[in-house]
Design a protein around this motif. Sequence first.
Motif, PDB file in Angstrom:
ATOM      1  N   SER A 112      35.528  32.268  38.310  1.00  0.00           N
ATOM      2  CA  SER A 112      35.077  33.286  37.369  1.00  0.00           C
ATOM      3  C   SER A 112      33.642  33.016  36.948  1.00  0.00           C
ATOM      4  O   SER A 112      33.297  31.871  36.637  1.00  0.00           O
ATOM      5  CB  SER A 112      35.968  33.289  36.122  1.00  0.00           C
ATOM      6  OG  SER A 112      35.328  33.932  35.029  1.00  0.00           O
ATOM      7  N   TYR A 232      39.791  37.435  34.233  1.00  0.00           N
ATOM      8  CA  TYR A 232      40.163  38.643  34.967  1.00  0.00           C
ATOM      9  C   TYR A 232      39.092  39.732  34.956  1.00  0.00           C
ATOM     10  O   TYR A 232      39.045  40.555  35.876  1.00  0.00           O
ATOM     11  CB  TYR A 232      41.434  39.256  34.373  1.00  0.00           C
ATOM     12  CG  TYR A 232      42.657  38.373  34.374  1.00  0.00           C
ATOM     13  CD1 TYR A 232      42.919  37.484  35.415  1.00  0.00           C
ATOM     14  CD2 TYR A 232      43.584  38.445  33.332  1.00  0.00           C
ATOM     15  CE1 TYR A 232      44.048  36.689  35.413  1.00  0.00           C
ATOM     16  CE2 TYR A 232      44.733  37.651  33.325  1.00  0.00           C
ATOM     17  CZ  TYR A 232      44.960  36.774  34.364  1.00  0.00           C
ATOM     18  OH  TYR A 232      46.077  35.992  34.352  1.00  0.00           O
ATOM     19  N   TRP A 259      42.347  43.790  35.177  1.00  0.00           N
ATOM     20  CA  TRP A 259      43.401  42.804  34.893  1.00  0.00           C
ATOM     21  C   TRP A 259      44.586  43.022  35.834  1.00  0.00           C
ATOM     22  O   TRP A 259      45.109  42.065  36.409  1.00  0.00           O
ATOM     23  CB  TRP A 259      43.878  42.942  33.444  1.00  0.00           C
ATOM     24  CG  TRP A 259      43.002  42.332  32.398  1.00  0.00           C
ATOM     25  CD1 TRP A 259      41.647  42.419  32.318  1.00  0.00           C
ATOM     26  CD2 TRP A 259      43.437  41.548  31.285  1.00  0.00           C
ATOM     27  NE1 TRP A 259      41.209  41.749  31.204  1.00  0.00           N
ATOM     28  CE2 TRP A 259      42.275  41.205  30.556  1.00  0.00           C
ATOM     29  CE3 TRP A 259      44.674  41.119  30.817  1.00  0.00           C
ATOM     30  CZ2 TRP A 259      42.328  40.438  29.381  1.00  0.00           C
ATOM     31  CZ3 TRP A 259      44.738  40.364  29.656  1.00  0.00           C
ATOM     32  CH2 TRP A 259      43.576  40.017  28.954  1.00  0.00           C
ATOM     33  N   TRP A 262      44.945  41.468  39.183  1.00  0.00           N
ATOM     34  CA  TRP A 262      45.291  40.050  39.253  1.00  0.00           C
ATOM     35  C   TRP A 262      46.733  39.778  38.836  1.00  0.00           C
ATOM     36  O   TRP A 262      47.132  38.626  38.721  1.00  0.00           O
ATOM     37  CB  TRP A 262      44.337  39.230  38.369  1.00  0.00           C
ATOM     38  CG  TRP A 262      42.984  39.071  38.971  1.00  0.00           C
ATOM     39  CD1 TRP A 262      41.815  39.621  38.535  1.00  0.00           C
ATOM     40  CD2 TRP A 262      42.658  38.307  40.141  1.00  0.00           C
ATOM     41  NE1 TRP A 262      40.778  39.250  39.360  1.00  0.00           N
ATOM     42  CE2 TRP A 262      41.265  38.432  40.346  1.00  0.00           C
ATOM     43  CE3 TRP A 262      43.402  37.519  41.018  1.00  0.00           C
ATOM     44  CZ2 TRP A 262      40.612  37.807  41.405  1.00  0.00           C
ATOM     45  CZ3 TRP A 262      42.753  36.888  42.074  1.00  0.00           C
ATOM     46  CH2 TRP A 262      41.369  37.042  42.260  1.00  0.00           C
TER      47      TRP A 262
END
Length: 341
Positions: A112, A232, A259, A262
């Motif tokens: 991330s 996310y 979101w 994922w």
Amino acid sequence: MQPWSIEWKGRLVEHVFMSEVLKGNPLHDPYERPLWVYLPPGYDDDPARRYPAIYMIQGFTGQLDMWRNRTAFRKNFPEMVDELFTKQETPPCIVVWVDCWTSYGGSQFLDSPAVGRYHTYLCDEVVPWVDLHYRTLASREHRGIAGKSSGGYGAMITPMLRPDLWGGFATHAGDALFEMCYLPMFPASVRALREHYDGSYEKFWQVFRSRVPLTRESDFNLLNDWGMAACYSAEKDGTVKLPYDTTTGELIPEIWERWLQWDPVRMVPRYAKALRSMKAIYIDAGRHDQFYLDLGAEAFRQALELIGVRDVFFELFEGTHSSIEYRYPLSLRYLAERLAP
């Protein structure tokens, strides 16, 4: 049983692992991380023998030394591992505990721009290092991963993303079916921001870092929402985008959809080939899980069935999300049996 000491039959080796990919991470979290490796009884007796490896990862806010936490009248998990393999009823394995803690609480074991490259750290740094320094059976057919809650989430999605490395996984109440486990927390978070932090996440972080953290029950909701958003739905520059309006709680559809991409339940069709290749899949959750992860477990099982994966261990047991560490040796044994040569 004396709770403060046991006579180990195997041995637990503690390392400090220096990660290159975590250097300069956005949160300035440590790039030197603890790494534990358990060697089963007999490991030192036969220098030619090689073993399957099972990796253990933790839930949100987890750090490695928490594995030593003890519930009253129970062994902690490393002690349970030693007991399991000492009985010699389970094929011996090397067990590896990996630390992916962040100052937001966790990484979801993803790369991330807001948190760091924890997926790369786990798969491309830790796994090769363990294979190099210990006598593992260094192939996906003999390598598994397991965890609870966010660790269970990581255990589900990591083999989907990297089936070249992983041949089996176990998830205990892993984050899944996001509208059940995350969405119900959002209204409480909005109220908590309004009541305690002037409606501002900036104020929450300012207060959070200036006092003992998590003094209010609602603080965990706020920490969880932000931590998940950082994994996310962060922008490329690291900006964290929440999936709801912090004043009204109204969902922001385009961010919420990020979101959902994922969500392990929704990922199953996209990674059907990888999942069909698994030698071992273990799923369980407590019937009264506070975060409704029993529903996510069932939804994940059904999604697997729809792609033709039916050889799965699945159980909803009497329990909640808490104090379920006694379940871990069950999944460890299952993985050991399936991943042994």
